[in-house]
Scaffold this motif. Structure first.
Motif, PDB file in Angstrom:
ATOM      1  N   MET A   1       0.828  -1.164   0.008  1.00 13.15           N
ATOM      2  CA  MET A   1       0.028  -0.228   0.005  1.00 13.15           C
ATOM      3  C   MET A   1       0.906   1.235  -0.102  1.00 13.15           C
ATOM      4  O   MET A   1       1.856   1.358   0.832  1.00 13.15           O
ATOM      5  CB  MET A   1      -0.806   0.321   1.370  1.00 13.15           C
TER       6      MET A   1
ATOM      7  N   CYS B   1      -7.678   2.847  -0.207  1.00 15.72           N
ATOM      8  CA  CYS B   1      -6.278   2.209  -0.609  1.00 15.72           C
ATOM      9  C   CYS B   1      -6.599   2.279  -2.321  1.00 15.72           C
ATOM     10  O   CYS B   1      -7.342   1.881  -2.681  1.00 15.72           O
ATOM     11  CB  CYS B   1      -6.162   0.611  -0.104  1.00 15.72           C
ATOM     12  N   SER B   2      -5.569   2.914  -2.657  1.00 15.54           N
ATOM     13  CA  SER B   2      -5.591   3.031  -4.256  1.00 15.54           C
ATOM     14  C   SER B   2      -4.969   2.067  -5.029  1.00 15.54           C
ATOM     15  O   SER B   2      -4.944   1.999  -6.168  1.00 15.54           O
ATOM     16  CB  SER B   2      -5.003   4.359  -4.533  1.00 15.54           C
TER      17      SER B   2
ATOM     18  N   ARG C   1      -4.526  -1.556  -6.776  1.00 18.77           N
ATOM     19  CA  ARG C   1      -5.192  -2.507  -7.642  1.00 18.77           C
ATOM     20  C   ARG C   1      -4.131  -3.205  -8.105  1.00 18.77           C
ATOM     21  O   ARG C   1      -3.207  -3.335  -7.823  1.00 18.77           O
ATOM     22  CB  ARG C   1      -5.941  -1.766  -8.532  1.00 18.77           C
TER      23      ARG C   1
ATOM     24  N   ASP D   1     -14.967  -6.958  -3.679  1.00 16.16           N
ATOM     25  CA  ASP D   1     -13.521  -6.839  -2.996  1.00 16.16           C
ATOM     26  C   ASP D   1     -13.706  -6.258  -1.878  1.00 16.16           C
ATOM     27  O   ASP D   1     -14.693  -5.891  -1.332  1.00 16.16           O
ATOM     28  CB  ASP D   1     -12.595  -6.132  -4.362  1.00 16.16           C
TER      29      ASP D   1
ATOM     30  N   THR E   1     -13.188  -3.322  -0.930  1.00 17.12           N
ATOM     31  CA  THR E   1     -13.799  -1.865  -0.998  1.00 17.12           C
ATOM     32  C   THR E   1     -15.432  -1.943  -1.277  1.00 17.12           C
ATOM     33  O   THR E   1     -15.817  -0.827  -1.254  1.00 17.12           O
ATOM     34  CB  THR E   1     -13.077  -1.040  -2.103  1.00 17.12           C
TER      35      THR E   1
ATOM     36  N   CYS F   1     -16.565  -2.841  -4.155  1.00 14.83           N
ATOM     37  CA  CYS F   1     -16.663  -2.869  -5.702  1.00 14.83           C
ATOM     38  C   CYS F   1     -17.128  -4.149  -5.958  1.00 14.83           C
ATOM     39  O   CYS F   1     -16.742  -5.322  -5.498  1.00 14.83           O
ATOM     40  CB  CYS F   1     -15.386  -2.439  -6.218  1.00 14.83           C
TER      41      CYS F   1
ATOM     42  N   TYR G   1      -9.085  -4.154  -6.112  1.00 13.14           N
ATOM     43  CA  TYR G   1      -8.421  -3.590  -4.803  1.00 13.14           C
ATOM     44  C   TYR G   1      -7.865  -4.690  -3.866  1.00 13.14           C
ATOM     45  O   TYR G   1      -8.318  -5.821  -3.744  1.00 13.14           O
ATOM     46  CB  TYR G   1      -9.344  -2.903  -4.064  1.00 13.14           C
ATOM     47  N   CYS G   2      -6.710  -4.308  -3.347  1.00 15.93           N
ATOM     48  CA  CYS G   2      -5.975  -5.359  -2.627  1.00 15.93           C
ATOM     49  C   CYS G   2      -6.957  -6.127  -1.399  1.00 15.93           C
ATOM     50  O   CYS G   2      -7.753  -5.290  -1.084  1.00 15.93           O
ATOM     51  CB  CYS G   2      -4.559  -4.750  -1.980  1.00 15.93           C
TER      52      CYS G   2
END
Length: 718
Positions: free
Chosen positions: A1, A18-19, A21, A48, A50, A52, A70-71
Motif C-alpha cells: 500500500m 487504498c488506491s 489495484r 472486493d 472496498t 466494488c 483492490y488489494c
C-alpha cells in the motif's frame, strides 16, 4: 500500500482507503470427479475489500478469473435466480405460498451425483492438485437465502466461516444484513468442490393395487406418527429452526433424508433396524419440510405470535390442548402427499376409543364412531389448509395404526367427497378398529383401502358390529356394559350378531398376517385374505380372557391395546418386512407364496375352526325349545354364514399354493422405474435385509417380549 494512501479519506469508519489495484484471483467449481462442466456458464458476483462489485460468468469448465481489483480478499456469490421452465423448479419458485428462492447453482447441483452411495465426501479430488486452496462447499455457502436448503455436512475442507465474519466486521464486501458467500484469497487459485444436492425419500407406490412395498413403507410411516415433530424451538421461533431430536418427524425429513443420510429409527425404544427403501432424488423432489425465513415469508414473522407459521405448525397436527389429543403429520413431494395419523397413545385416546356411540357422518353418508369422528373433525381443517396450498394433483397416501387407522379412514372418505377437487386417495391401515356403520361402508366403496390385520390383534374386533354405548358387549365367555359389569347370558356372537341399529362394519380389503412356527422353531408370517370374522373376533376374546371374564370399563380398552400383536415396531413392522422379503424371494424364484408345510398348518387350523362352529351351531340348536328347533334364527344364520366364509377362506388359502407373483405385486407403480434397482441395491447393502430364508423369517425381537410372535395355536384362535 502506498504511504500516501493513509492520507486518503476513510471509505467508512473501519476501513482505510487504498488506491492499490492489480490483485487477481481465480477459482473453479467442480464436482466430486474434478469436472467443472456441470457448473459451466453460471453467472457469479464478487465483491472486493472496498465493496466494488464484479460480475462474470464461468467458462465451460466451471473456471473464472478476476483481475485488477483492490488489494485484499474477495467474496464470491452465485446467487442468480432460476429463470427456466424445467419442473419442478419453475413450479416451486412460482407457487402461491412459500415460493422458493431457487438459484441456477441449486439446479446444477441437483443434477450431480455422489461418488459414494452413502453420500460421504471422497478424498483425492483430481482438481485439488492444481489448487492453491481447496474447499468442499455446499450450495448454501454461495447463495443468500438458505432456509430451504439442507443443513451443512461438516468436513475437514470446509471454508472457514471466521474469514467471512472478519470481512463483515471490518466492513469489507457487499452491504448486506446477513453473511453469505465464500472468501477467496488474492493471488491464488481456489477449487470449490460443490456437494451434490441430492436427497433420499421413501419409495411409495401410487397404484390402487396392494403391494408389499407399500405394506412395509407405510407401516414405518404409521409408526413414525407416534413421534413428536422435533422442532427447536417448538413455538414462536425468531430467526431459524432446527430438528435435533432423533427420532422425530422433522429430524427424519428435514435433517437426515434432506442431507442424504439413511435413517432407520422411528421409535425412541426401537432396537431392531428397519430401513425404509429409499430412492435417490434431486433435492427439490424430496418430501418437503417448508422453510422458515421471516425475511422472505411474512407469515413466519415472530410478531404474529399465535398466528405465526413455522414448519411444526404447517406439517404437524397435535390437538392435545383442545381435548381430542389427535396427532398426525403431513408432507409432500411432486407425486405424493403423505399423511400419517397416530394411534392410541394417551388416556384421552383410550376414552375416545371407548366412545362407541354412532353419530352422523356430516361429510358423507352413514353413521360413524363418535370418538373417532371428533378426532377427524379436529384435524380436517388442518389437512385442507395444507392441501389448498400444496396439492397439485398428487396421489394422497394416508396411513394410520390402531385409532389412527380409524381416523385415517374417516379422513380419507371426507377428502374423497370434497366437492370440485377430486382428491385421489390411497389408504393403508394397520390394526384399525371398526369406525363406521354399514351405510358408511357401502357409500365409501370407491375408496381404495388396504386394511392390514396382525394375527391375534384384538383391536380390529372392536367395536363389535352391534355395539354402541348403551348396548351390551357380547364376547364368548364375557358380558359387560360400558357403564358397569352386569350379569348376562352367553350368546355366541363375537361380532356375528347385532342388537338393533345399523351394524358397525369394517371397510376395505383385509390383508391378514398369520404367524407360523415351523419345526425348526423359525417364526414366519403368511399374508393372505381370510375373508372371515372368526380369526379376528377370537383374538378379542383371547385378550379379554387373559384378564378374566368381567373387565371393568376403565381397563377394557387398555387390555386390548396392550396385546402383544398390536404394537407397530414389535409386530406389524417385522411382519411387513418378512412379507416384503418373502415376496421378493418368491418373485426371484417364481415359486409359491406358501410352502407345503405352511399350507398344511393353516388348512388344518381353518378346518378345525369350521368344525367348532358347526358344533356350536348344533349346541345352540339343542338349547332352543323343541317347538322352535329347525326354524330360521338369526344366531344360526350368522353361524352358517361364517361357516361359508371359512369355506371361502380355505379356497383362498389353496390358491396361494399356485399363485405366481408379478413385479407389480411387490413394487407397485415402481415395478419398471429406473430408480427401483438402485434403491434396492442400497436397501440390500444393510445386512438386516439380506435374509435369504425361503419363508423370510420374522426377525426376533432384540429386547423384551412385546414383539413375541405367537405360534399357530388352535386354542388361541377359537
Amino acid at each position: 500500500m502506498k504511504l500516501d494512501a493513509w492520507k486518503q479519506p476513510f471509505f467508512n469508519d473501519k476501513m482505510l482507503a487504498c488506491s492499490m489495484r492489480g490483485h487477481w484471483v481465480s477459482f473453479c467449481l467442480v464436482d466430486e470427479a474434478g469436472s467443472g462442466k456441470a457448473y459451466g456458464g453460471l453467472s457469479f458476483t464478487a465483491y472486493d475489500s472496498t465493496g466494488c462489485q464484479y460480475e462474470g460468468r464461468l467458462d465451460g469448465e466451471g473456471f473464472a478469473k478476476l483481475q485488477d481489483f483492490y488489494c485484499g480478499p474477495v467474496i464470491l456469490l452465485l446467487d442468480e435466480r432460476y429463470s427456466g421452465t424445467e419442473e419442478p423448479y419453475a413450479r416451486l419458485s412460482k407457487r402461491l405460498t412459500y415460493k422458493l428462492p431457487i438459484t441456477e447453482l441449486q439446479t446444477r447441483a441437483e443434477q450431480s451425483h455422489f461418488s459414494n452411495a452413502d453420500g460421504r465426501r471422497i478424498d483425492g479430488n483430481p482438481a485439488r492438485q492444481q489448487a492453491d486452496r481447496f474447499y468442499q462447499v455446499e450450495v448454501s455457502d454461495l447463495v443468500r437465502h438458505i432456509a430451504h436448503l439442507p443443513a451443512v455436512v461438516p468436513t475437514a475442507c470446509r471454508p472457514q466461516p471466521h474469514a467471512l465474519k472478519m470481512m463483515a466486521d471490518l466492513g469489507f464486501g457487499p452491504p448486506q444484513p446477513t453473511l453469505s458467500g465464500i472468501v477467496l484469497f488474492p493471488n491464488q487459485h481456489s477449487v470449490l468442490e460443490v456437494r451434490p444436492l441430492r436427497a433420499l425419500r421413501p419409495l411409495l407406490s401410487i397404484d390402487d393395487r396392494f403391494c408389499a412395498l407399500n405394506l412395509y413403507q407405510l407401516a414405518l410411516m404409521s409408526a413414525l406418527s407416534y413421534c413428536d415433530f422435533g422442532q427447536h424451538p417448538a413455538e414462536r421461533p425468531v430467526d431459524q429452526v432446527k430438528f435435533p431430536f432423533d427420532p422425530s418427524v422433522g429430524n427424519l425429513f428435514a435433517d437426515k433424508l434432506s442431507g442424504y443420510r439413511e435413517a432407520w429409527r422411528i421409535d425412541p425404544e426401537q432396537a431392531q433396524r428397519f430401513y425404509p427403501v429409499y430412492e435417490d432424488v434431486p433435492y427439490s423432489k424430496r418430501f418437503e419440510i417448508l422453510p422458515f425465513d421471516p425475511e422472505l415469508y411474512p407469515q413466519n414473522r415472530p410478531e404474529l405470535k399465535d398466528d405465526q407459521e413455522h414448519p411444526a405448525r404447517m406439517h404437524f397436527f397435535d390437538d392435545e390442548a383442545f381435548g381430542t389429543d389427535t396427532q398426525a403429520f403431513i408432507t409432500h413431494h411432486d407425486e405424493v402427499i403423505l399423511i400419517a395419523v397416530r394411534g392410541t397413545y394417551s388416556h384421552t385416546d383410550v376414552l375416545r376409543d371407548a366412545n362407541a356411540h354412532q353419530v352422523v357422518f356430516a361429510d358423507g353418508v352413514g353413521k360413524v364412531h363418535e370418538g373417532f369422528y371428533l378426532a377427524y373433525r379436529a384435524m380436517r381443517d388442518f389437512v385442507l389448509r395444507y392441501l389448498d396450498q400444496f396439492y397439485e394433483g398428487q396421489r394422497i397416501v394416508i396411513c394410520g395404526h390402531s385409532l389412527g387407522g380409524a381416523i385415517a379412514l374417516l379422513l380419507s372418505e371426507g377428502l374423497r367427497r370434497v366437492p370440485e377437487v377430486n382428491y385421489d386417495v390411497l389408504l393403508y391401515t394397520y390394526g384399525a378398529p371398526r369406525a363406521a356403520d354399514s351405510k358408511f361402508t357401502d357409500g365409501a366403496s370407491a375408496l381404495v383401502h388396504h386394511r392390514i390385520v396382525n394375527h391375534n390383534d384384538p383391536v380390529p374386533s372392536v367395536p363389535a358390529p352391534w355395539m354402541n354405548t348403551t348396548a351390551k358387549l357380547w364376547i364368548p365367555g364375557a358380558v359387560t356394559l360400558f357403564s358397569a359389569p352386569t350379569p348376562g347370558g352367553l350368546l355366541f356372537a363375537a361380532g356375528l350378531v347385532r342388537v338393533g341399529g345399523n351394524p358397525y362394519q369394517h371397510h376395505g380389503e383385509q390383508q391378514h398376517f398369520m404367524p407360523i412356527t415351523l419345526e425348526d422353531g423359525t417364526q414366519a408370517s403368511v399374508l393372505w385374505k381370510p375373508g372371515c370374522e372368526s380369526i379376528q373376533e377370537a383374538a378379542c376374546n383371547r385378550a379379554l380372557q387373559l384378564h378374566g371374564d368381567m373387565p371393568d370399563r376403565d381397563n377394557l380398552l387398555k387390555q386390548l391395546f396392550q396385546a402383544d400383536q398390536h404394537f407397530m415396531t414389535a409386530s406389524y413392522i417385522p411382519a411387513a418386512w418378512a412379507t416384503l422379503r418373502r415376496w421378493q424371494h418368491t418373485l426371484e424364484s417364481q415359486g409359491p407364496l406358501v410352502t407345503p408345510r405352511e399350507y398344511a398348518l393353516l388348512d388344518h387350523a381353518l378346518e378345525t375352526m369350521r368344525q367348532q362352529l358347526r358344533d356350536k351351531n348344533r349346541e345352540l340348536e339343542q338349547r332352543r325349545p323343541p317347538n322352535q328347533r329347525g326354524q330360521a334364527h338369526e344366531h344360526n344364520q350368522a353361524l352358517n354364514a361364517e361357516i361359508d366364509r371359512l369355506n371361502t377362506s380355505r379356497e383362498r388359502l389353496h390358491s396361494l399354493r399356485w399363485r405366481r407373483l408379478e413385479v407389480r405385486d411387490v413394487y407397485g407403480s415402481h415395478s419398471h422405474s429406473a430408480s427401483l434397482q438402485p434403491s434396492l441395491k442400497r436397501w440390500f447393502s444393510h445386512r438386516e435385509n439380506r435374509e435369504r430364508s425361503p419363508v423370510a423369517s420374522v426377525p426376533s425381537p432384540v429386547h423384551g417380549d412385546r414383539g413375541r410372535v405367537h405360534s399357530l395355536d388352535i386354542d388361541s384362535i377359537v
